[in-house]
Design an enzyme around this catalytic site. Structure first.
Site, PDB file in Angstrom:
ATOM      1  N   SER A 186      -9.202  10.957   0.465  1.00 41.40           N
ATOM      2  CA  SER A 186      -8.621  11.110  -0.251  1.00 41.40           C
ATOM      3  C   SER A 186      -8.076  12.939  -0.764  1.00 41.40           C
ATOM      4  O   SER A 186      -9.111  13.428  -0.598  1.00 41.40           O
ATOM      5  CB  SER A 186      -9.023  11.021  -1.772  1.00 41.40           C
ATOM      6  OG  SER A 186      -8.085  11.305  -2.922  1.00 41.40           O
TER       7      SER A 186
ATOM      8  N   HIS B 190       0.864  -1.788   0.055  1.00 44.93           N
ATOM      9  CA  HIS B 190      -0.035  -0.223   0.097  1.00 44.93           C
ATOM     10  C   HIS B 190       0.685   1.540   0.097  1.00 44.93           C
ATOM     11  O   HIS B 190       0.572   2.766  -0.337  1.00 44.93           O
ATOM     12  CB  HIS B 190      -1.153   0.286   1.564  1.00 44.93           C
ATOM     13  CG  HIS B 190      -1.539   0.891   1.274  1.00 44.93           C
ATOM     14  ND1 HIS B 190      -2.301   1.782   0.411  1.00 44.93           N
ATOM     15  CD2 HIS B 190      -3.134   0.613   1.602  1.00 44.93           C
ATOM     16  CE1 HIS B 190      -3.067   2.160   0.492  1.00 44.93           C
ATOM     17  NE2 HIS B 190      -4.152   1.910   1.385  1.00 44.93           N
TER      18      HIS B 190
END
Length: 530
Positions: free
Chosen positions: A341, A225
């Site tokens: 985000s 990730h």
């Protein structure tokens, strides 16, 4: 990322799928290398803003090196060439180099298939089988860093590592697991390969993208990730799956296949010390595999459409439902992480939406308190307050106004300036606030696939969800060793809570309709009896 279960007639069928998948990956990489990917635009809250595309350029060019104290993420950013030109294929825990270019021309699908068939054959040769070095990458990072230091004392191992560390991606050809391929089982097999006796060593976890093709049709992607967020992996996975499923197959005729040298097997030199490290890593992987409690749950009562009809944000609604589920399990709310985000900003990654708001607490109490009786109107008001608080926090986070990155920045600057650690960072409230007992994220897909991950603390839950128009997929994970948590219990109360919230909304709108009818009736002029 877990793909739909594939039905392969035989090994050749599975390898054909793998060859198409690799061609799809090469196509997608070509778009990235040409900087030809269309810009993403924000959806959901504050839609329409262009998003930074930087993360995409790390998909195939990054590698996470283990370190004794801290890992290093290296990204090959050589503008001159398009970076790596080979893929590592793992089969039966053996590693092979698949060059995707021969005589300055990319391999076509049929050529890739032919190379994969050679790899499968070479891997089946028991005499040449080497130790399962990949299992070392499943270990704790410090343990793997120590093992890597032991490996690189030998030139053969250094050469093999250099080829793995410079590849564009890893393709894992998995053996059948012998397990029933339910969603939950497939999710577990993607995360850890089922341990050393199954496909747990048929991996190289430091590489950002590993595409898994199981001979039994269990397929998906394992991603490291640190270089990019889930949505980037989703976009890539969906592109590749669309390529694979688009007909017809681009298999050239036999005449279109060049005679290629067979893929190179990576060699490893092992001594008794390294054999011991392999055994220890295998033991720790087994413990992890046996400890992970995963439950993939498809909530079919309703999906995004129903929530939108209530004029509520689906994400905020689901977050409030997760708070209700946690409260039903443990009678309290805890530090919750929801990724937000920051791609509206250049090089933006994520900040944190802290979903355990005072408003959410007020709502879940009204839904669970058996002594006090709250009217539907009161519950509904609290639900709206909780959803508004969640929505407002989300808007703040995605526009750079959340607190977590700011505090992290201050902590890092203090460290860089060699200051004594500021008092706030030693405060027990600050420390507790960073133990995310509930770690959540929305990973929506447009195709039939879903994402999953583990918890981030020993006593916590990982809760990944994928809202669709008429259903929601939840992947809930926890650890068996912790007695406070149970994924099955969490899923049960989550289901109950989602149904209770729907019933509350339906009763409220029915009441509202009735009141509207009554008031309309009152305002109509009465006809005289004449």
């Amino acid at each position: 990322m877990v793909f739909p279960k594939q039905t392969f007639r035989d090994h050749k069928d599975a390898l054909r799928f793998a060859a198409r998948l690799i061609r799809g990956v090469l196509d997608y990489k070509a778009l990235i290398d040409a900087r030809a990917l269309p810009v993403d635009f924000a959806r959901g809250q504050q839609a329409g803003a262009p998003m930074c595309m930087e993360q995409y350029y790390r998909l195939f060019s990054s590698y996470r090196y283990p370190g004794l104290k801290t890992d290093t993420l290296k990204v090959q950013m050589n503008a001159a060439s398009s970076g790596p030109e080979h893929i590592i294929v793992v089969c039966k825990n053996q590693f092979f180099v698949l060059d995707v270019i021969a005589n300055s021309k990319q391999l076509n699908e049929a050529e890739i298939l032919s190379q994969l068939e050679k790899i499968k054959k070479m891997a089946e040769n028991a005499e040449e089988r080497l130790p399962p070095i990949g299992i070392l990458t499943s270990d704790g990072r410090t343990e793997w860093a120590q093992a890597r230091d032991a490996l690189i004392k030998d030139q053969t191992n250094r050469d093999s590592l250099a080829l793995i560390e410079s590849c564009m991606c890893v393709v894992c050809l998995d053996e059948p697991s012998g397990l029933e391929a339910r969603d939950t089982t497939r999710a577990l097999l993607m995360l850890h390969g089922g341990g050393r006796e199954k496909n747990g060593a048929n991996r190289w976890y430091d590489k950002s993208m590993q595409f898994v093709v199981g001979m039994d049709g269990v397929c998906g992607v394992v991603c490291e990730h640190s270089p990019f967020e889930g949505i980037v992996m989703v976009q890539c996975s969906e592109y590749v799956m669309k390529y694979v499923t688009a007909s017809p197959s681009k298999m050239a005729t036999a005449s279109g296949i060049r005679e290629l040298p067979p893929p190179k097997r990576l060699l490893w030199k092992c001594n008794p010390h390294i054999q011991g490290l392999l055994a220890a890593s295998g033991d720790r992987l087994e413990r992890l595999v046996n400890n992970l409690d995963m439950d993939v749950f498809k909530f079919k009562v309703y999906g995004k459409e129903f929530i939108k009809k209530q004029k509520m944000s689906p994400d905020a609604f689901i977050q409030v439902a997760l708070q209700l589920a946690f409260y039903k399990c443990s009678g309290r709310l805890v530090s919750t992480y929801e990724s937000a985000s920051l791609r509206r900003f250049q090089d933006g990654r994520v900040d944190n939406i802290r979903s355990a708001t005072p408003e959410a607490l007020a709502f879940v109490k009204s839904m669970t308190d058996e002594r006090a009786t709250y009217t539907d109107a009161e519950k509904m008001k609290r639900l709206m307050d909780a959803i508004n608080a969640q929505t407002n926090y989300t808007k703040a986070a995605i526009t750079g106004m959340a607190i977590d990155n700011h505090l992290l920045g201050l902590l890092k600057i203090a460290k860089e300036l060699n200051m004594e650690k500021p008092e706030i960072f030693c405060d027990e409230t600050y420390l507790a606030s960073n133990q995310f007992i509930l770690s959540t994220s929305q990973v929506p897909t447009t195709m039939e696939m879903f994402c999953c991950y583990g918890p981030v603390v020993p006593n916590g839950y990982g809760a990944c969800y994928n809202p669709q128009s008429d259903h929601i997929i939840f992947c809930v994970s926890s650890f068996w060793e912790n007695t406070e948590t149970s994924s099955a219990v969490f899923v049960k109360v989550l289901n109950d809570g989602l149904v209770e919230i729907r019933d509350l909304c339906n009763r409220s709108s029915a009441t509202a309709t009735k009141l509207a009818d009554v008031s309309q009736g009152a305002s109509k002029p009465h006809k005289s009896g004449k």
